[in-house]
Design an enzyme around this catalytic site. Structure first.
Site, PDB file in Angstrom:
ATOM      1  N   TYR A   1      32.220  42.332  44.274  1.00 38.38           N
ATOM      2  CA  TYR A   1      30.828  42.753  44.397  1.00 38.38           C
ATOM      3  C   TYR A   1      30.672  43.988  45.275  1.00 38.38           C
ATOM      4  O   TYR A   1      29.744  44.786  45.065  1.00 38.38           O
ATOM      5  CB  TYR A   1      29.955  41.597  44.886  1.00 38.38           C
ATOM      6  CG  TYR A   1      29.802  40.536  43.822  1.00 38.38           C
ATOM      7  CD1 TYR A   1      28.932  40.714  42.745  1.00 38.38           C
ATOM      8  CD2 TYR A   1      30.583  39.388  43.827  1.00 38.38           C
ATOM      9  CE1 TYR A   1      28.821  39.775  41.734  1.00 38.38           C
ATOM     10  CE2 TYR A   1      30.482  38.433  42.820  1.00 38.38           C
ATOM     11  CZ  TYR A   1      29.600  38.635  41.778  1.00 38.38           C
ATOM     12  OH  TYR A   1      29.511  37.708  40.772  1.00 38.38           O
ATOM     13  N   HIS A  21      18.933  36.927  37.557  1.00 35.35           N
ATOM     14  CA  HIS A  21      20.303  36.614  37.973  1.00 35.35           C
ATOM     15  C   HIS A  21      20.657  37.155  39.350  1.00 35.35           C
ATOM     16  O   HIS A  21      21.839  37.266  39.685  1.00 35.35           O
ATOM     17  CB  HIS A  21      21.292  37.128  36.922  1.00 35.35           C
ATOM     18  CG  HIS A  21      21.148  36.434  35.606  1.00 35.35           C
ATOM     19  ND1 HIS A  21      21.594  36.977  34.413  1.00 35.35           N
ATOM     20  CD2 HIS A  21      20.595  35.235  35.280  1.00 35.35           C
ATOM     21  CE1 HIS A  21      21.317  36.138  33.419  1.00 35.35           C
ATOM     22  NE2 HIS A  21      20.706  35.082  33.920  1.00 35.35           N
ATOM     23  N   ARG A  78      31.225  46.736  42.818  1.00 37.39           N
ATOM     24  CA  ARG A  78      30.049  46.899  41.956  1.00 37.39           C
ATOM     25  C   ARG A  78      28.912  47.577  42.723  1.00 37.39           C
ATOM     26  O   ARG A  78      28.186  48.412  42.189  1.00 37.39           O
ATOM     27  CB  ARG A  78      29.556  45.538  41.449  1.00 37.39           C
ATOM     28  CG  ARG A  78      30.570  44.649  40.741  1.00 37.39           C
ATOM     29  CD  ARG A  78      30.910  45.096  39.346  1.00 37.39           C
ATOM     30  NE  ARG A  78      31.819  46.224  39.326  1.00 37.39           N
ATOM     31  CZ  ARG A  78      33.099  46.153  39.682  1.00 37.39           C
ATOM     32  NH1 ARG A  78      33.626  45.041  40.117  1.00 37.39           N
ATOM     33  NH2 ARG A  78      33.859  47.221  39.603  1.00 37.39           N
TER      34      ARG A  78
END
Length: 231
Positions: free
Chosen positions: A55, A106, A58
């Site tokens: 993450y 999400h 990302r």
């Protein structure tokens, strides 16, 4: 005269033209990783370092890209309609484009939350490490809804869809549940617009399909909806 309501259901395809890769490729990998390793509670328990790195990568990628014309075009609709965006995306490109009402089904990449108190959510735009703790002393984790976890905002999203006069579906195949079930709550007379280069949806009388990438298809829909108000 009150404005009609529009709900936009957006997915990874709308951000792909900004340079963000879509969630998963055909063999179930996400950026080369098995989704079970980086997007499940079990993966987190097994290897927190891997999940955090995933993450962090990302997040860095997200901060290097910009909203595209599809994101920006949707903002124009707010002058004429009440627009609510319900996105499966964890990026902030709708926000940066200027949209006012966005519900992230999400989670959000630029937020983290406490592992013991899910309501403690913190904005976060740098790397997250195992040395980062919440105010209660618990480890922080990505604010992402992983596979196998509840989708807290699903009821709110369902309510918004059920009230909409127009529904725009862009960048999502509507194959991943529970998000895919949202369209089932649309009013029978709601007008539905689908933008997808390779649509896989059953025909219905109130559905109009645009076999385009997000930027081209959204521009066409926005122009049509604005013209309908101005006629």
């Amino acid at each position: 005269m009150s404005k009609q309501s529009i709900v936009v259901l957006s997915g990874a395809g709308i951000s792909a033209e900004s340079g963000l890769k879509t969630f998963r490729d055909a063999n179930g990998l996400w950026e080369g990783h098995d989704v079970m390793e980086v997007a499940t509670p079990q993966g987190w328990e097994t290897n927190q370092e891997l999940v955090l790195k995933f993450y962090n990568d990302r997040r860095r990628q997200l901060l290097e890209v910009l909203p595209n014309l599809a994101h920006k075009s949707l903002v124009q609709l707010e002058k004429y309609y009440n627009v609510q965006i319900i996105t499966q995306n964890v990026d902030d490109l709708h926000e940066r484009a200027g949209s006012s009402h966005i519900l992230h089904l999400h989670g959000e990449l630029l937020k983290v939350r406490c592992t013991k108190n899910p309501s403690e959510i913190i904005h976060w735009n740098t790397d997250l490490t195992k040395e980062d703790y919440s105010s209660s002393g618990a480890q922080l984790r990505p604010h992402i809804v992983w596979f196998g976890e509840d989708v807290p905002l699903l009821d709110e999203a369902t309510h918004l869809v059920s009230k909409a006069a127009h529904i725009i579906i862009v960048g999502t195949s509507m194959q991943v549940y529970p998000a895919a079930s949202l369209i089932d709550f649309a009013k029978p007379n709601a007008k539905i617009y689908l933008v997808d280069p390779q649509p896989a949806i059953s025909p219905r009388s109130n559905l109009k399909v645009y076999k385009e990438k997000a930027t081209k298809g959204i521009q066409k829909i926005v122009n049509e909806l604005i013209n309908a108000v101005n006629q």
